[in-house]
Design an enzyme around this catalytic site. Structure first.
Site, PDB file in Angstrom:
ATOM      1  N   HIS A  81       0.774  -1.257   0.114  1.00 14.42           N
ATOM      2  CA  HIS A  81       0.023  -0.086  -0.106  1.00 14.42           C
ATOM      3  C   HIS A  81       0.987   1.063   0.091  1.00 14.42           C
ATOM      4  CE1 HIS A  81      -3.831   1.875   1.650  1.00 14.42           C
ATOM      5  NE2 HIS A  81      -3.323   2.835   1.019  1.00 14.42           N
ATOM      6  N   ARG A 115       1.435   4.296   0.396  1.00 16.73           N
ATOM      7  CA  ARG A 115       0.573   5.688   0.822  1.00 16.73           C
ATOM      8  C   ARG A 115       1.247   6.963   0.299  1.00 16.73           C
ATOM      9  NH1 ARG A 115      -3.374   4.628   4.123  1.00 16.73           N
ATOM     10  NH2 ARG A 115      -3.776   2.728   5.161  1.00 16.73           N
ATOM     11  N   HIS A 136       5.828   3.715   4.864  1.00 17.77           N
ATOM     12  CA  HIS A 136       6.230   2.427   5.125  1.00 17.77           C
ATOM     13  C   HIS A 136       6.955   2.006   3.440  1.00 17.77           C
ATOM     14  CE1 HIS A 136       2.106   1.609   3.895  1.00 17.77           C
ATOM     15  NE2 HIS A 136       1.524   1.558   5.093  1.00 17.77           N
ATOM     16  N   GLU A 169      -2.469  -1.620  -3.174  1.00 18.60           N
ATOM     17  CA  GLU A 169      -3.693  -1.220  -2.496  1.00 18.60           C
ATOM     18  C   GLU A 169      -3.424   0.431  -2.760  1.00 18.60           C
ATOM     19  OE1 GLU A 169      -3.629  -2.871   1.089  1.00 18.60           O
ATOM     20  OE2 GLU A 169      -5.067  -4.422   0.359  1.00 18.60           O
ATOM     21  N   HIS A 194      -7.240  -7.045   6.765  1.00 17.34           N
ATOM     22  CA  HIS A 194      -7.133  -6.082   7.704  1.00 17.34           C
ATOM     23  C   HIS A 194      -7.348  -6.616   9.023  1.00 17.34           C
ATOM     24  CE1 HIS A 194      -6.047  -1.841   8.558  1.00 17.34           C
ATOM     25  NE2 HIS A 194      -6.505  -2.268   9.648  1.00 17.34           N
ATOM     26  N   HIS A 200       0.191  -6.982   9.016  1.00 13.65           N
ATOM     27  CA  HIS A 200       0.478  -6.748  10.428  1.00 13.65           C
ATOM     28  C   HIS A 200       0.456  -8.040  11.356  1.00 13.65           C
ATOM     29  CE1 HIS A 200       0.870  -4.057  13.998  1.00 13.65           C
ATOM     30  NE2 HIS A 200       0.240  -4.925  14.641  1.00 13.65           N
TER      31      HIS A 200
HETATM   32  C1  DXP Z   1      -6.512  -2.050   2.982  1.00 11.37           C
HETATM   33  C2  DXP Z   1      -5.816  -2.536   4.230  1.00 11.37           C
HETATM   34  O1  DXP Z   1      -6.690  -2.754   5.154  1.00 11.37           O
HETATM   35  C3  DXP Z   1      -4.361  -2.608   4.418  1.00 11.37           C
HETATM   36  O2  DXP Z   1      -3.839  -3.225   3.555  1.00 11.37           O
HETATM   37  C4  DXP Z   1      -3.773  -1.217   4.594  1.00 11.37           C
HETATM   38  O3  DXP Z   1      -3.076  -1.098   3.383  1.00 11.37           O
HETATM   39  C5  DXP Z   1      -3.164  -1.291   5.589  1.00 11.37           C
HETATM   40  O4  DXP Z   1      -2.277  -0.208   5.805  1.00 11.37           O
HETATM   41  P1  DXP Z   1      -1.295   0.260   6.909  1.00 11.37           P
HETATM   42  O5  DXP Z   1      -0.219  -1.012   6.647  1.00 11.37           O
HETATM   43  O6  DXP Z   1      -0.628   1.446   6.466  1.00 11.37           O
HETATM   44  O7  DXP Z   1      -2.001   0.076   8.393  1.00 11.37           O
HETATM   45  N1  LIG Z   2      -5.666  -5.458   2.847  1.00 14.38           N
HETATM   46  C1  LIG Z   2      -5.390  -5.973   3.805  1.00 14.38           C
HETATM   47  C2  LIG Z   2      -3.761  -5.848   3.851  1.00 14.38           C
HETATM   48  O1  LIG Z   2      -3.151  -5.852   2.980  1.00 14.38           O
HETATM   49  C3  LIG Z   2      -3.138  -6.157   5.272  1.00 14.38           C
HETATM   50  O2  LIG Z   2      -3.768  -5.593   6.370  1.00 14.38           O
HETATM   51  P1  LIG Z   2      -3.258  -6.128   7.800  1.00 14.38           P
HETATM   52  O3  LIG Z   2      -3.015  -7.731   7.807  1.00 14.38           O
HETATM   53  O4  LIG Z   2      -1.766  -5.569   7.676  1.00 14.38           O
HETATM   54  O5  LIG Z   2      -4.227  -5.430   9.007  1.00 14.38           O
END
Ligand code: DXP
Ligand SMILES: NCC(=O)COP(=O)(O)O
Length: 250
Positions: free
Chosen positions: A44, A46, A51, A76, A200, A224
């Site tokens: 993603h 941003r 990151h 994303e 997420h 995460h």
């Molecule tokens: C779309 C989604 O829920 C995640 O992939 C998002 O990209 C998380 O973004 P961060 O890693 O910046 O929290």
């Molecule tokens: N689209 C969700 C993603 O790519 C990762 O979300 P998260 O596991 O970091 O919360």
């Protein structure tokens, strides 16, 4: 068919950016993940590059093209000109559009399809004309009219926002309620001809119930929770654990 696992590299990049040093390596950890059985990599980028840096995108594309051509790159982002230019340049197999404001701490809601149907119709049309698979970030809300609008944009998939469900790790009753809302949303999407992704705050603990409720789940993108586990079990073993949590025989 079990859901595929796409490993999100945002958290690895966040750790790397703490110092002006090239480790932990985003492509290095991505390669371990793909070698261990992940079906793709998600990023993603941003606007503030907190990151994933725009300079990370070409090496990730090359890693997949050169060594793992059977896997996918999923980008994303909010569909501003900068993001769409990055998509055109790096040609991901999938583009996941999210309604994030640049100041948001993380993605914390899906699209308001009624409010954004013109914007999404135009952007999805442009992306589909250029051959991309398009997924739209959607709340776990079984709203037939809203999901019909999502389908009418021309998108291929929705990605269920599973953050509230993931946050119920200490409230199983609420988790059940949110899981059922996600499941009903996925059922409506399937009836409309939309494939279903999810992501997420998914974990090895909460993924099996989601996969059981949504047997047609195409892909989960996880960063995460997977990165947290990788600190404990290593990336390769963590990918195998998450693949098994998806129902894969790995
Ligand atoms: C779309 C989604 O829920 C995640 O992939 C998002 O990209 C998380 O973004 P961060 O890693 O910046 O929290
Ligand atoms: N689209 C969700 C993603 O790519 C990762 O979300 P998260 O596991 O970091 O919360």
């Amino acid at each position: 068919m079990p859901a595929k696992l796409s490993v999100n590299l945002n958290a690895i990049a966040m750790l790397r950016n703490r110092r002006d040093l090239p480790w932990p390596s985003v492509t290095g950890l991505g390669q371990i993940a793909l070698e261990a059985g992940a079906s793709g990599l998600t990023v993603h980028p941003r606007p503030d590059q907190r990151h994933i840096r725009f300079s990370d995108l070409a090496p990730i594309r090359s890693l997949i093209d050169d060594l793992y051509p059977q896997t996918e790159f999923n980008m994303e982002g909010f569909p501003n000109d900068e993001f769409l230019d990055l998509v055109e340049r790096h040609q991901p197999e999938q583009v996941t559009l999210v309604p994030d404001d640049p100041a948001q701490a993380t993605s914390d809601h899906g699209w308001d399809f009624r409010l954004n149907h013109n914007l999404l119709g135009n952007v999805v049309g442009r992306l589909k004309k250029n051959g991309f698979r398009v997924s739209l970030f959607a709340d776990g809300d079984p709203d037939v009219e809203a999901l019909t609008i999502a389908k009418e944009t021309g998108a291929d998939r929705i990605e269920l926002y599973t953050g509230p469900y993931g946050g119920c790790y200490d409230d199983p009753e609420r988790g059940e309620i949110l899981l059922e809302a996600l499941g009903q949303t996925a059922d409506i999407a399937r009836t409309l001809g939309l494939e279903v992704n999810a992501g997420h705050d998914l974990t090895v603990a909460n993924l099996p119930a989601l996969a059981a409720r949504i047997p047609h789940l195409a892909e989960v993108s996880i960063g995460h929770g997977l990165t947290a586990d990788a600190l404990e079990y290593g990336m390769a073993e963590t990918v195998r654990r998450f693949c098994r949590a998806c129902g894969q025989d790995i």
